[in-house]
Design a protein around this motif. Structure first.
Motif, PDB file in Angstrom:
ATOM      1  N   ALA A 386      12.115 -22.460   9.234  1.00 46.55           N
ATOM      2  CA  ALA A 386      12.211 -23.933   9.577  1.00 46.55           C
ATOM      3  C   ALA A 386      11.660 -24.643  10.337  1.00 46.55           C
ATOM      4  CB  ALA A 386      14.268 -24.034   8.973  1.00 46.55           C
ATOM      5  N   LYS A 387      12.086 -23.982  12.329  1.00 42.11           N
ATOM      6  CA  LYS A 387      11.721 -24.776  12.731  1.00 42.11           C
ATOM      7  C   LYS A 387       9.317 -24.802  13.016  1.00 42.11           C
ATOM      8  CE  LYS A 387      10.322 -24.228  17.388  1.00 42.11           C
ATOM      9  NZ  LYS A 387      10.438 -23.778  19.196  1.00 42.11           N
ATOM     10  N   CYS A 388       9.085 -24.161  12.156  1.00 39.87           N
ATOM     11  CA  CYS A 388       7.619 -24.473  11.910  1.00 39.87           C
ATOM     12  C   CYS A 388       8.018 -25.743  11.193  1.00 39.87           C
ATOM     13  CB  CYS A 388       6.861 -23.439  11.536  1.00 39.87           C
ATOM     14  SG  CYS A 388       6.514 -22.147  12.475  1.00 39.87           S
ATOM     15  N   ARG A 389       8.599 -25.784  10.556  1.00 42.52           N
ATOM     16  CA  ARG A 389       8.309 -26.619   8.716  1.00 42.52           C
ATOM     17  C   ARG A 389       8.837 -27.724   9.477  1.00 42.52           C
ATOM     18  NH1 ARG A 389       5.536 -28.047   5.501  1.00 42.52           N
ATOM     19  NH2 ARG A 389       5.907 -26.185   4.886  1.00 42.52           N
ATOM     20  N   ARG A 390       9.640 -28.191  10.367  1.00 39.90           N
ATOM     21  CA  ARG A 390       9.326 -29.601  11.113  1.00 39.90           C
ATOM     22  C   ARG A 390       9.381 -29.895  12.044  1.00 39.90           C
ATOM     23  NH1 ARG A 390      15.326 -26.578  12.283  1.00 39.90           N
ATOM     24  NH2 ARG A 390      14.044 -25.944  14.369  1.00 39.90           N
ATOM     25  N   TYR A 391       7.865 -28.771  13.122  1.00 37.63           N
ATOM     26  CA  TYR A 391       7.586 -29.590  13.791  1.00 37.63           C
ATOM     27  C   TYR A 391       5.814 -30.193  13.002  1.00 37.63           C
ATOM     28  CZ  TYR A 391       9.085 -28.076  18.143  1.00 37.63           C
ATOM     29  OH  TYR A 391       9.303 -27.829  19.257  1.00 37.63           O
ATOM     30  N   VAL A 392       5.510 -29.050  11.481  1.00 40.64           N
ATOM     31  CA  VAL A 392       4.212 -29.682  10.551  1.00 40.64           C
ATOM     32  C   VAL A 392       4.839 -31.139  10.055  1.00 40.64           C
ATOM     33  CG1 VAL A 392       3.703 -29.479   8.179  1.00 40.64           C
ATOM     34  CG2 VAL A 392       3.666 -27.509   9.413  1.00 40.64           C
ATOM     35  N   LEU A 453       5.225 -42.010  11.352  1.00 42.93           N
ATOM     36  CA  LEU A 453       6.054 -41.156  12.394  1.00 42.93           C
ATOM     37  C   LEU A 453       7.635 -41.697  13.716  1.00 42.93           C
ATOM     38  CD1 LEU A 453       6.014 -38.865  15.067  1.00 42.93           C
ATOM     39  CD2 LEU A 453       4.589 -40.489  16.244  1.00 42.93           C
ATOM     40  N   ILE A 454       7.138 -42.682  13.589  1.00 47.15           N
ATOM     41  CA  ILE A 454       8.615 -43.673  14.048  1.00 47.15           C
ATOM     42  C   ILE A 454       9.773 -43.705  13.079  1.00 47.15           C
ATOM     43  CG2 ILE A 454       9.367 -46.165  15.140  1.00 47.15           C
ATOM     44  CD1 ILE A 454       7.327 -43.955  16.957  1.00 47.15           C
ATOM     45  N   GLY A 455       9.596 -43.777  12.070  1.00 48.32           N
ATOM     46  CA  GLY A 455      10.722 -45.092  11.208  1.00 48.32           C
ATOM     47  C   GLY A 455      11.045 -43.129  10.580  1.00 48.32           C
ATOM     48  N   ARG A 456      10.434 -42.321   9.708  1.00 50.35           N
ATOM     49  CA  ARG A 456      10.506 -41.399   8.723  1.00 50.35           C
ATOM     50  C   ARG A 456      10.907 -40.207   9.647  1.00 50.35           C
ATOM     51  NH1 ARG A 456       6.423 -43.598   5.344  1.00 50.35           N
ATOM     52  NH2 ARG A 456       8.085 -44.103   3.489  1.00 50.35           N
ATOM     53  N   LYS A 457       9.822 -39.644  11.004  1.00 50.40           N
ATOM     54  CA  LYS A 457      10.269 -38.669  11.892  1.00 50.40           C
ATOM     55  C   LYS A 457      10.600 -38.981  12.444  1.00 50.40           C
ATOM     56  CE  LYS A 457       7.513 -36.996   8.490  1.00 50.40           C
ATOM     57  NZ  LYS A 457       5.917 -36.842   8.917  1.00 50.40           N
ATOM     58  N   ILE A 458      11.220 -39.567  13.434  1.00 47.61           N
ATOM     59  CA  ILE A 458      12.086 -40.207  14.630  1.00 47.61           C
ATOM     60  C   ILE A 458      13.205 -40.691  14.655  1.00 47.61           C
ATOM     61  CG2 ILE A 458      12.122 -40.580  16.734  1.00 47.61           C
ATOM     62  CD1 ILE A 458       9.479 -40.459  17.221  1.00 47.61           C
ATOM     63  N   LEU A 459      13.002 -42.313  14.265  1.00 44.40           N
ATOM     64  CA  LEU A 459      14.231 -42.403  14.147  1.00 44.40           C
ATOM     65  C   LEU A 459      15.211 -42.118  13.201  1.00 44.40           C
ATOM     66  CD1 LEU A 459      12.876 -46.212  14.347  1.00 44.40           C
ATOM     67  CD2 LEU A 459      14.448 -44.661  15.518  1.00 44.40           C
ATOM     68  N   ARG A 460      14.724 -41.930  11.638  1.00 43.66           N
ATOM     69  CA  ARG A 460      15.366 -40.871  10.596  1.00 43.66           C
ATOM     70  C   ARG A 460      16.450 -39.584  11.310  1.00 43.66           C
ATOM     71  NH1 ARG A 460      12.787 -40.804   4.701  1.00 43.66           N
ATOM     72  NH2 ARG A 460      12.952 -42.336   5.302  1.00 43.66           N
ATOM     73  N   SER A 462      17.151 -39.327  14.110  1.00 43.92           N
ATOM     74  CA  SER A 462      17.693 -39.853  15.888  1.00 43.92           C
ATOM     75  C   SER A 462      16.584 -39.025  16.604  1.00 43.92           C
ATOM     76  CB  SER A 462      19.292 -39.410  15.803  1.00 43.92           C
ATOM     77  OG  SER A 462      19.981 -40.230  14.691  1.00 43.92           O
ATOM     78  N   GLY A 463      16.077 -38.456  16.175  1.00 41.31           N
ATOM     79  CA  GLY A 463      15.150 -37.376  17.489  1.00 41.31           C
ATOM     80  C   GLY A 463      14.947 -35.937  17.935  1.00 41.31           C
ATOM     81  N   GLU A 464      15.845 -35.861  17.435  1.00 45.24           N
ATOM     82  CA  GLU A 464      15.986 -34.419  16.999  1.00 45.24           C
ATOM     83  C   GLU A 464      14.757 -33.170  17.194  1.00 45.24           C
ATOM     84  OE1 GLU A 464      18.898 -30.758  14.794  1.00 45.24           O
ATOM     85  OE2 GLU A 464      19.328 -32.734  14.219  1.00 45.24           O
ATOM     86  N   THR A 465      14.087 -33.320  16.358  1.00 47.22           N
ATOM     87  CA  THR A 465      13.407 -32.691  16.408  1.00 47.22           C
ATOM     88  C   THR A 465      11.906 -32.869  17.338  1.00 47.22           C
ATOM     89  OG1 THR A 465      13.086 -31.876  14.163  1.00 47.22           O
ATOM     90  CG2 THR A 465      11.068 -31.536  14.827  1.00 47.22           C
ATOM     91  N   LEU A 466      11.840 -34.365  17.747  1.00 50.85           N
ATOM     92  CA  LEU A 466      11.098 -34.771  18.611  1.00 50.85           C
ATOM     93  C   LEU A 466      11.613 -33.759  20.025  1.00 50.85           C
ATOM     94  CD1 LEU A 466       8.693 -36.142  19.977  1.00 50.85           C
ATOM     95  CD2 LEU A 466      10.477 -38.193  20.138  1.00 50.85           C
ATOM     96  N   ARG A 467      12.919 -34.276  20.386  1.00 55.09           N
ATOM     97  CA  ARG A 467      13.240 -33.399  21.390  1.00 55.09           C
ATOM     98  C   ARG A 467      12.868 -31.230  21.693  1.00 55.09           C
ATOM     99  NH1 ARG A 467      17.899 -36.706  19.762  1.00 55.09           N
ATOM    100  NH2 ARG A 467      17.665 -38.430  21.398  1.00 55.09           N
ATOM    101  N   GLU A 468      13.431 -31.488  20.035  1.00 57.79           N
ATOM    102  CA  GLU A 468      13.480 -29.871  20.076  1.00 57.79           C
ATOM    103  C   GLU A 468      12.174 -29.200  20.689  1.00 57.79           C
ATOM    104  OE1 GLU A 468      13.621 -26.218  17.264  1.00 57.79           O
ATOM    105  OE2 GLU A 468      13.882 -28.020  16.640  1.00 57.79           O
ATOM    106  N   LEU A 469      10.601 -29.929  20.682  1.00 64.13           N
ATOM    107  CA  LEU A 469       8.899 -30.405  20.490  1.00 64.13           C
ATOM    108  C   LEU A 469       8.704 -30.761  22.655  1.00 64.13           C
ATOM    109  CD1 LEU A 469       6.452 -29.982  19.978  1.00 64.13           C
ATOM    110  CD2 LEU A 469       6.055 -32.299  19.992  1.00 64.13           C
ATOM    111  N   ILE A 470       9.566 -31.217  23.123  1.00 60.21           N
ATOM    112  CA  ILE A 470       9.662 -32.070  24.526  1.00 60.21           C
ATOM    113  C   ILE A 470      10.359 -30.654  25.090  1.00 60.21           C
ATOM    114  CG2 ILE A 470      11.060 -33.222  25.791  1.00 60.21           C
ATOM    115  CD1 ILE A 470      10.671 -36.162  24.117  1.00 60.21           C
ATOM    116  N   ALA A 471      11.202 -29.828  24.973  1.00 58.46           N
ATOM    117  CA  ALA A 471      11.428 -29.077  25.504  1.00 58.46           C
ATOM    118  C   ALA A 471      10.485 -27.601  25.397  1.00 58.46           C
ATOM    119  CB  ALA A 471      12.893 -27.970  24.530  1.00 58.46           C
ATOM    120  N   ASP A 472      10.152 -27.502  24.399  1.00 63.25           N
ATOM    121  CA  ASP A 472       8.516 -26.935  24.004  1.00 63.25           C
ATOM    122  C   ASP A 472       7.615 -27.119  25.081  1.00 63.25           C
ATOM    123  OD1 ASP A 472       9.970 -24.977  22.463  1.00 63.25           O
ATOM    124  OD2 ASP A 472       9.236 -25.784  20.824  1.00 63.25           O
ATOM    125  N   LEU A 473       7.710 -28.220  25.317  1.00 61.04           N
ATOM    126  CA  LEU A 473       6.477 -29.048  25.959  1.00 61.04           C
ATOM    127  C   LEU A 473       6.865 -28.089  27.742  1.00 61.04           C
ATOM    128  CD1 LEU A 473       5.756 -32.833  25.149  1.00 61.04           C
ATOM    129  CD2 LEU A 473       4.605 -30.799  24.222  1.00 61.04           C
TER     130      LEU A 473
END
Length: 599
Positions: A386-392, A453-460, A462-473
């Motif tokens: 599921a995490k890999c799917r979110r990142y894709v 990226l902004i509309g469907r992937k981040i705002l929709r 609320s940035g949840e997967t982006l925060r997950e990615l940032i933690a990995d960074l």
């Protein structure tokens, strides 16, 4: 022109050290993808790319395609022979299921192979790319009967494939689609309408062409929610399943383009033969659910176009490097010695290293994403899948948008290395710059990718997967700090991560009340995330190279060069992240306030 040499050493390094080749080959169904098998496949693909596709690339550019009086599209000399060899070798079905004649290999294995095709002959490789995308869509959405009838020949490459979305009055606005589909008593449909920009919509390379066409049913709701998807072949099948009567579909024009001349870009007309009563087609998936099915094909195509960016960039880099090694001009800037190749000029060396670093960053990101695709589909750990799917899903716009922009820039830099000779067609480098210009446009422009990226992937979400990615960074930056030899890389990389965090916080805080301003900064945000993900991958390259150096494994000169390449990337391109972040946060207001009448 210098011959193409597949960058196998870089490819294998990323596959093994970054993208999880061993873990992917351990997944159920991928056991045959052993290191020896993967090495053999990539080696043979490199030979095919250099020996078959590369030699006809310039010819395709010069000759282009033509539409004759009978409505036949004539492709460049050598195209048919190359296609027959491509099909005979089984390259089209490399990552497609065994059940329908494919080889069932991981996407992680097929991705570097596609890079080779795109590097040596992008115009040719667009056709098998369409076959793979169509096969993926049919596998998920088509009925069993349609799969059994059409998939084996699509997978093998015996029949070609297309994707029909765009219409003259509806570019990227699919809601304006007018092509209509009327039900027939036998359960099929009759299609009427016109589509434009259809790659390989007509040609004689294959005995049939299978079109996937977006159209509206009579009772369809307005907008994109009223689109259905139909399979419409060039030839209907006879009782034995072979191409028979010509369907009511034809090419009425081909475009004269800036680049990719060897790929026919067609205007297709459905149902204009009068007495024939429309082009015969069959519904794929449910009524009014065509767009979600077509997005399967579009996502496959978008990832592939990102790989085009890396492939074209690699080929342009090789050509520029070959020229810089041979072209003697001026004096060595350090020693003053005359008669030295321009490779010794610091600015030329800077351009070449910039090209190599960016291509390596793109390649690492794309191969890593290919591994995520495989894990998402096949890993037994549901949480990891599921995490890999979110990142894709999150990074698909970056894979397409950022990699194509960077690939185009690398091709432009290659012309600069050639100097005046780069502006001369005979040197060959101009073709790659012209071909690369389309990749930021088709399958969704950079602006469309950024809005997604902004509309469907981040705002929709609320940035949840982006925060997950940032933690990995941040975790990778922390690992850098633990390595004495790499600690200096951590600060530059961390600055890029902070730039992403600041921009993301602003986007999330203003996504509702100031949405127009947020969208005004969408492209800078895409570049920001691309630069930072590129730095992430280059940091991982440096870590892997240092581990192998410490263990005494591999060529120490090559491994040390990878560490320096990572340092160069983060030092040269990392600072751009802060500028992009500032543009996201501050440029939208003036842009929105600027009166259109003042242009």
């Amino acid at each position: 022109m210098h011959d193409y040499a597949a960058p196998l050493r870089d490819m294998h390094f990323i596959l093994r050290e970054l993208a999880g080749q061993d873990a992917v080959s351990a997944l159920q169904g991928f056991e045959d993808a052993t290191p020896d098998v993967v090495e053999a496949i990539l080696d043979e693909a490199g030979k095919f790319a250099a020996g078959v596709l590369g030699p006809i690339n310039a010819r395709g550019d010069v000759q282009g395609c033509r539409l004759d009086a009978d409505g036949r599209v004539v492709t460049p000399d050598g195209w048919k022979e190359a296609w027959d060899r491509f099909v005979e070798a089984g390259w089209t079905g490399l990552s497609l299921p065994l059940e329908f004649g494919g080889q069932g290999l991981p996407k992680l294995v097929s991705t570097p192979v596609w890079e080779m095709w795109f590097a040596t002959n992008m115009a040719f490789a667009m056709l098998p790319q369409l076959n793979v995308g169509q096969a993926e869509a049919l596998l998920i959405a088509a009925s069993d009967e349609l799969k059994q009838t059409w998939l084996p020949k699509v997978v093998s490459g015996e029949w070609g494939s297309t994707m029909n979305l765009t219409e003259p009055q509806a570019g990227s606005d699919l809601a304006a689609t007018r092509t209509r589909a009327e039900p027939a008593p036998d359960g099929s449909f009759r299609l009427f309408g016109q589509k434009i920009f259809i790659s390989y919509g007509e040609h004689e390379l294959t005995s049939n062409i299978v079109h996937l066409v977006l159209a509206r049913l009579p009772d369809a709701p307005a907008g994109v929610k009223g689109l259905s998807l139909f399979l419409v072949p060039k030839f209907l099948l006879d009782a034995d399943g072979n191409p028979g009567a010509k369907n009511d579909v034809r090419c009425i024009a081909i475009e004269h383009k800036l680049g990719i001349h060897g790929s026919p870009t067609c205007t297709m007309s459905y149902g204009d033969a009068g007495d024939a009563g429309g082009a015969v087609g069959w519904l794929v998936g449910g009524p009014n659910r065509g767009l979600e099915t077509m997005f399967i094909m579009m996502n496959e195509a978008r990832f592939g176009v990102g790989v085009q960016g890396a492939g074209l960039g690699e080929r342009a880099y090789q050509l520029a490097l070959g020229y810089a090694r041979e072209r003697v001009q001026g004096r060595d800037a350090i020693t003053g010695e005359a008669g030295q190749p321009i490779l010794h000029h610091p600015d030329v060396k800077r351009m070449l290293l910039s090209m190599r670093a960016r291509v390596m960053a793109m390649r690492a990101l794309l191969y890593t994403a290919a591994g995520w695709f495989d894990f998402a589909e096949h890993h037994p750990d549901a949480a990891l899948a599921a995490k890999c799917r979110r990142y894709v899903d999150l990074l698909m716009p970056v894979a397409k948008g950022w990699c194509t922009e960077v690939g185009q820039q690398v091709c432009s830099d290659a012309i600069q290395v050639f100097g005046g000779m780069g502006f001369v067609e005979e040197t060959g480098i101009a073709q790659f710059a012209r071909d690369a210009r389309i990749i930021t446009i088709y399958e969704g422009t950079t602006g469309i990718q950024a809005n997604d990226l902004i509309g469907r992937k981040i705002l929709r979400e609320s940035g949840e997967t982006l925060r997950e990615l940032i933690a990995d960074l941040h975790a990778t930056a922390a690992t850098l700090r633990e390595e004495a030899e790499l600690g200096s890389l951590a600060d530059g990389f961390a600055d890029s991560i902070i730039a992403v965090e600041r921009a993301a916080e602003w986007v999330l805080a203003n996504g509702k009340e100031r949405f127009a301003e947020v969208l005004a900064g969408a492209v800078p945000f895409l570049h920001l995330l691309g630069i930072t993900c590129g730095a992430w991958q280059m940091a991982r390259v440096a870590l892997a190279a240092r581990r192998r150096l410490a263990a005494g494994q591999g060529d120490p000169v090559y491994l040390a060069s990878l560490v320096e390449l990572a340092r160069f990337y983060i030092a040269s391109f990392g600072p751009q992240a802060a500028a992009c972040s500032q543009a996201v946060r501050e440029a939208g207001g003036p842009l929105i306030r600027f009166d259109a009448a003042a242009f």
